[in-house]
Design a protein around this motif. Structure first.
Motif: not given
Length: 370
Positions: A300-310
């Motif tokens: 969830g953190a990878f999706q929200k803080d890495v992919l979504a921010t990109n």
């Protein structure tokens, strides 16, 4: 665990339900896909070689940068050994009746000992309830009775206090000590025998064995591949890539090598309901729940803080580029309008000049005719 009110037939029925749940977990692990890629069966886990089981009981690699055609070495060093909470009693055989309150991380129990009870008998009694207290005991050859927490680390403690009689240990409460561990030369976060490191290029968690975690030394292994790679920048290089590993969530992998795996709760296994090992079964379930929760939180953190921010950054960049293009097009229109106006003025000026140039000969001809 309620053997006083559950018949053997109901235990078998509960075991059937447990087996069905375990089968469902394995089915979910083997069939969950996205875009044709299996997600939860270990396909996206990292591949390691050279792991020494005598030193490392469990390796969980969350993310690692593995160069193409090369390997990533991981060197683990123990610079200070882990310790259990320990206190001792050295007055030998009891001289009066004693009641002791034995307390540890698992709970507490009161034990009664008669006058003349030896250290070995006290140790045997303490060990018989260590599953309820988290405290073990041993009568050593140096005429001392040692009380130890069953696990290592600063979160573990052992307490022995007299409720009645005379029993004076070296200290009423003792805590354990975490091991000091380095991973690739960097100080790791350690809790007992569990060490973890989180850097840009390496994110992993290790469970050290008691032998390795209590002895100064080092070991190493290699990460040879695996994981999943996400290309986030326009340039194909390691700076513009992020990596994440997803371990298998099958019943054979949920849990750990210390308490056991979820698969051991199945029929005929060591922690099946009929075996009566309900305390151990509860610990396995707790470990599995924690493992799944950590995986969900990490994804969830990878999706929200890495992919979504990109994605948000790309959307903002697209908006800015579109606005810039619009500004450029508006600027070109203004320039072209100005050029058109200039050309119109030049045409009109040229026409006026030609008109004047044509008027002069006509005036001369008119004078000659007169």
């Amino acid at each position: 665990a309620n053997t006083g009110a559950i018949s053997p037939q109901e235990v078998q029925a509960n075991q059937l339900q447990t087996d069905t749940i375990l089968n469902s977990i394995n089915r979910i692990s083997n069939t969950t896909q996205f875009d044709g890629v299996n997600l939860l069966d270990g396909t996206l886990d990292y591949i390691t070689t050279g792991v020494t089981n005598a030193a490392i009981s469990t390796v969980q690699i969350n993310a690692a940068t593995v160069p193409t055609g090369a390997t990533t070495p991981v060197v683990i060093g123990v610079t200070a050994s882990a310790k259990t909470g320990q206190l001792s009693y050295n007055n030998g055989t009891l001289v009066d009746d004693v009641t002791l309150d034995i307390k540890g991380n698992q709970g507490s129990q009161q034990l009664n000992f008669a006058n003349g009870t030896t250290d070995a008998s006290i140790a045997s009694a303490v060990n018989s309830v260590k599953g309820q207290t988290g405290v073990s005991a041993v009568a050593s050859t140096d005429t001392r009775l040692y009380f130890n927490s069953t696990d290592y680390g600063s979160n573990q403690f052992v307490s022995v206090q007299e409720v009645a009689g005379t029993f004076v240990p070296t200290t009423p409460v003792a805590k354990g000590v975490d091991a000091a561990v380095t991973i690739n030369g960097q100080k790791a976060d350690v809790s007992g025998l569990k060490a973890s490191l989180r850097t840009v290029n390496l994110d992993l968690t290790l469970d050290l064995t008691a032998t390795f975690g209590t002895t100064l030394g080092s070991t190493s292994f290699n990460i040879t591949g695996g994981g999943s790679r996400f290309q986030l920048s326009s340039k194909v290089n390691t700076v513009g890539q992020v990596n994440i590993g997803i371990e298998s969530v099958s019943t054979a992998r949920l849990g750990n090598s210390i308490v056991g795996t979820l698969s051991t709760l199945g029929s005929g296994q060591t922690n099946a309901l009929a075996s009566g090992n309900t305390v151990q079964g509860q610990r396995i379930i707790d470990a599995a729940v924690q493992q799944v929760s950590q995986l969900r939180g990490r994804l969830g953190a990878f999706q929200k803080d890495v992919l979504a921010t990109n994605v948000n950054n790309l959307q903002v960049s697209l908006e800015n580029i579109t606005a810039s293009e619009s500004s450029i097009r508006d600027t070109d229109f203004a320039v072209e309008t100005a050029l058109l106006t200039r050309d119109q003025i030049l045409v009109q000026a040229n026409t006026a000049v030609l008109a004047q140039a044509n008027t002069t000969p006509q005036s001369v001809l008119a004078l000659l005719k007169a």
